[in-house]
Write an enzyme that holds these catalytic residues in place. Structure first.
Site, short mmCIF file in Angstrom:
data_model
loop_
_atom_site.label_atom_id
_atom_site.label_comp_id
_atom_site.label_asym_id
_atom_site.label_seq_id
_atom_site.Cartn_x
_atom_site.Cartn_y
_atom_site.Cartn_z
N CYS A 1 -3.76 -24.86 -95.98
CA CYS A 1 -3.11 -23.81 -96.79
C CYS A 1 -4.08 -22.96 -97.62
CB CYS A 1 -2.04 -24.40 -97.72
SG CYS A 1 -0.64 -25.11 -96.84
N ASP A 2 -5.38 -23.12 -97.45
CA ASP A 2 -6.34 -22.23 -98.12
C ASP A 2 -7.64 -22.17 -97.32
OD1 ASP A 2 -7.05 -20.40 -100.08
OD2 ASP A 2 -7.90 -21.93 -101.41
#
Length: 211
Positions: A47-48
């Site tokens: 997610c990043d």
């Protein structure tokens, strides 16, 4: 995690014109690392994913880092927060901006990988001329992506990776490949470089960093 002598991929790309053979190896290793995370049970979503969160050891092999936003995905729900709050806006997919209650999927990470491939190819910051994050949000949801004019058009391997990159950041999540498919595409590019090519690339990078 052991000490990573060569810092982040972002720092390397901004400091040195990294030879293509080494760039492709790093891209392939990232795809392998993400395949490993997505194949865990329960599945791990990063997610990043971005160049700043890819670290390099003494031989410029990659390790994916900074799992502060990572999710354990169980069946149809994500344990912890139900939206990937705090994700880097330049690497977040359009669906992230369109649905505040979005549950992340593996295709979220694949989109981010597309932007990361653009970083590897161009050695630039995505949306570097945007005045603020609201403009990036508006642009991405309307279908815009990082500047393709910065992508070389005269190198066959770049064209191959560019096609993969654009598939990864497709506006429609279902059109994006899996990381295993990304790895399969990238191995065809990395296999064109010999061990000697990689070794020479590492030597050139280390010399450039000393100057």
């Amino acid at each position: 995690m052991p000490y990573m002598e060569n810092g982040s991929l972002a720092g390397l790309l901004w400091d040195v014109d990294v030879p293509w053979a080494l760039r492709w190896r790093m891209a392939h290793e990232i795809s392998l690392g993400m395949t490993f995370l997505h194949c865990q049970n329960p599945q791990i979503l990063h997610c990043d994913l971005k160049a700043e969160n890819v670290l390099l050891d003494g031989d410029f092999h990659v390790k994916i880092s900074d799992f502060g936003l990572s999710k354990w995905k169980l069946k149809s729900r994500v344990v912890t927060q139900t939206s990937p709050e705090g994700s880097t806006i330049t690497h977040a997919p359009p669906e992230y901006f369109l649905d505040i209650n979005l549950v992340p999927t593996p295709l979220f990470d694949v989109y981010s990988f597309g932007v990361l491939l653009w970083e590897i190819i161009t050695r630039a910051e995505p949306y570097g001329n945007a005045m603020n994050s609201a403009l990036i949000r508006l642009a991405v949801t309307s279908g815009q992506r990082p500047d393709m004019t910065l992508v070389p058009t005269d190198l066959p391997d770049v064209a191959t990776v560019s096609q993969l990159m654009q598939t990864c950041w497709s506006q429609t999540p279902e059109d994006r490949p899996t990381f295993q498919e990304c790895a399969d595409h990238l191995i065809t590019v990395t296999s064109r470089s010999s061990k000697e090519d990689i070794l020479q690339a590492i030597i050139d990078v280390m010399k450039a960093r000393k100057n």
